[in-house]
Design an enzyme around this catalytic site. Structure first.
Site, mmCIF file in Angstrom:
data_model
loop_
_atom_site.group_PDB
_atom_site.id
_atom_site.type_symbol
_atom_site.label_atom_id
_atom_site.label_comp_id
_atom_site.label_asym_id
_atom_site.label_seq_id
_atom_site.Cartn_x
_atom_site.Cartn_y
_atom_site.Cartn_z
ATOM 1 N N GLU A 52 4.974 -7.607 5.780
ATOM 2 C CA GLU A 52 4.426 -7.717 4.140
ATOM 3 C C GLU A 52 4.936 -8.772 3.405
ATOM 4 O O GLU A 52 6.911 -8.745 3.276
ATOM 5 C CB GLU A 52 5.354 -6.538 3.210
ATOM 6 C CG GLU A 52 5.146 -5.603 2.724
ATOM 7 C CD GLU A 52 5.894 -4.335 2.281
ATOM 8 O OE1 GLU A 52 5.252 -3.528 0.751
ATOM 9 O OE2 GLU A 52 6.354 -3.759 2.708
ATOM 10 N N HIS B 131 0.504 0.846 0.075
ATOM 11 C CA HIS B 131 1.353 1.963 -0.665
ATOM 12 C C HIS B 131 0.979 1.999 -1.866
ATOM 13 O O HIS B 131 1.707 1.465 -3.186
ATOM 14 C CB HIS B 131 3.614 1.797 -0.582
ATOM 15 C CG HIS B 131 3.330 0.074 -0.847
ATOM 16 N ND1 HIS B 131 3.108 -0.741 -2.392
ATOM 17 C CD2 HIS B 131 4.646 -0.456 -0.042
ATOM 18 C CE1 HIS B 131 3.135 -1.875 -1.618
ATOM 19 N NE2 HIS B 131 4.115 -2.263 -0.573
ATOM 20 N N HIS C 27 1.660 -5.610 -3.778
ATOM 21 C CA HIS C 27 2.644 -6.478 -4.302
ATOM 22 C C HIS C 27 1.334 -6.927 -5.410
ATOM 23 O O HIS C 27 1.712 -8.422 -5.826
ATOM 24 C CB HIS C 27 4.057 -6.883 -3.979
ATOM 25 C CG HIS C 27 4.943 -5.690 -3.572
ATOM 26 N ND1 HIS C 27 5.691 -5.513 -4.352
ATOM 27 C CD2 HIS C 27 4.643 -5.466 -2.132
ATOM 28 C CE1 HIS C 27 6.173 -4.862 -3.606
ATOM 29 N NE2 HIS C 27 5.801 -4.654 -2.250
ATOM 30 N N ASP D 180 7.662 4.221 4.980
ATOM 31 C CA ASP D 180 7.972 2.500 4.336
ATOM 32 C C ASP D 180 8.902 2.725 4.280
ATOM 33 O O ASP D 180 9.558 2.060 3.058
ATOM 34 C CB ASP D 180 6.930 3.131 2.408
ATOM 35 C CG ASP D 180 7.237 1.562 2.259
ATOM 36 O OD1 ASP D 180 8.301 -0.190 2.877
ATOM 37 O OD2 ASP D 180 7.067 0.917 0.933
#
Length: 398
Positions: free
Chosen positions: A135, A221, A200, A283
């Protein structure tokens, strides 16, 4: 009793979630780590090893595509014992397969973790490891969330090729697809059989449409650290959230801890995407399974101080979340109760759908003949009573 497949184990006296449907009360037969049959009722096999589900539910083992830690350990701590602690803690909550996830970091720390993972990837003391999920660090600064801004950067072929050459265990990489060079990077990942995932990100709908052409078929997410409807130069644009809903090629993951994703958003997501396009993910950071109070996001050496309260990790100023402390059983429970979905749908999103996303649905995510005997037994409150991996009991509630 023994057959050509060896000693038979049977799990009986429970309702079997297959997970496409509730099979009803039945018996699961296991030999040599595989499911060899499902029979209605409490099926007897002379000489077999029996495990009584005591009227609970018998379901496939939970698969967590995205976790950073648990039990006061983080994968970025880069020790074998921390990796094992995380695996054991998640096992207690029904996870039989997880994907260790990194954070944006410097390459020295990342390479150290890659080396540690290579040594522990075949461990059998807790939830099995399915491969690495990187990530970052290629994220949009404006949507960095709790990722350390010191380590954010744009994709560099020289850098990411070195990382890819260092490990054959990377199966997914989350990045912002609108960054310069990100689409070319997606092509490389796709050719290597690695899932490029959107995360993101400041991408709008048109960016996501283009990213899908380069292999970005999953969103990390969902709802967190991405835009919805936005304005640019006075014009209104659909964002990444709307793209996730509109594009059928895309699967999404939800942190159904009730905080990152509250009940109305759970319901909206399932109404739009369906259980077959949604994976539940923890997460989780090191605070999962730990009491409330101060904690650390990332490694002990280079991580950021956070605060655990209200069932979530927060930045010290309490102005944003710093990570989840959820476990898989909590996710299923919340989707079942708060999301008001049938139990088999909630279980599907923690079993079969993750397996399909990662290309392992031919052997994981179902209670079906020929599948790996990764099985959980839980009660009506989704409290885990017993966990099997490859037919072997690795956790049993005292």
């Amino acid at each position: 009793m023994e057959t050509e497949k060896g000693q038979i184990t049977r799990i009986y006296n429970g309702e079997i979630i297959t997970p496409e449907r509730n099979f009803g009360v039945g018996t699961v037969l296991i030999a040599e780590g595989k499911i060899i049959g499902i029979e209605p009722g409490n099926y007897e096999v002379p000489g077999s090893i029996g495990h009584d589900a005591h009227g609970g539910y018998i379901a496939p083992g939970f698969i967590d595509l995205h976790t950073h830690g648990a039990g006061d350990s983080d994968f970025m701590d880069c020790t074998e014992e921390d990796c094992l602690t995380i695996a054991r803690e998640h096992l207690r909550h029904g996870t039989t397969l997880l994907y260790p996830t990194t954070l944006a970091s410097d390459n020295q720390e990342l390479f150290r973790f890659l080396d540690i993972y290579d040594r522990v990837k075949d461990q059998r003391s807790g939830a099995a490891f399915g491969g690495l999920h990187l990530e970052g660090p290629y994220f949009a600064y404006a949507f960095r969330g709790a990722q350390d801004p010191r380590y954010l950067r744009t994709p560099s072929p020289e850098e990411y090729m070195e990382i890819l050459d260092r490990s054959q265990d990377i199966v997914r990489w989350s990045i912002a697809p609108e960054l310069p060079g990100a689409l070319e990077f997606g092509d490389i990942l796709h050719r290597r059989g690695i899932l490029p995932s959107i995360a993101h990100t400041d991408a709008i709908y048109e960016d996501v449409v283009e990213a899908v052409k380069h292999g970005f078929t999953h969103i990390t997410h969902f709802y967190s650290c991405m835009n919805g409807v936005t304005r640019r130069n006075a014009f209104r644009y659909a964002g990444c959230v709307e793209a996730g809903y509109l594009l059928d090629e895309i699967t999404i993951e939800l942190i159904t801890d009730g905080v990152h994703v509250p009940a109305p958003l759970m319901k909206l997501a399932v109404k739009n995407k369906g259980a077959e396009k949604i994976a539940l993910v923890t997460d989780s950071m090191r605070g999962a399974g730990m009491p409330e109070g101060k904690s650390i996001l990332g490694s002990r050496a280079k991580g950021r101080e956070v605060l655990i309260e209200d069932g979530v990790a927060k930045m010290p100023d309490r102005q944003s979340f710093a990570g989840s402390v959820a476990t898989a059983d909590r996710l299923v429970r919340n989707m079942y109760r708060m999301g008001e979905r049938p139990l088999e749908e909630a279980v599907r999103m923690m079993t079969l759908t993750p397996a399909e996303i990662m290309g392992i649905a031919d052997r994981k995510g179902k209670i079906a003949k020929g599948y790996d005997a990764d099985i959980v037994i839980f009660d009506p409150d989704i409290r885990i009573n017993r966990v099997f991996i490859n037919g072997e009991t690795l956790f049993e509630q005292p």
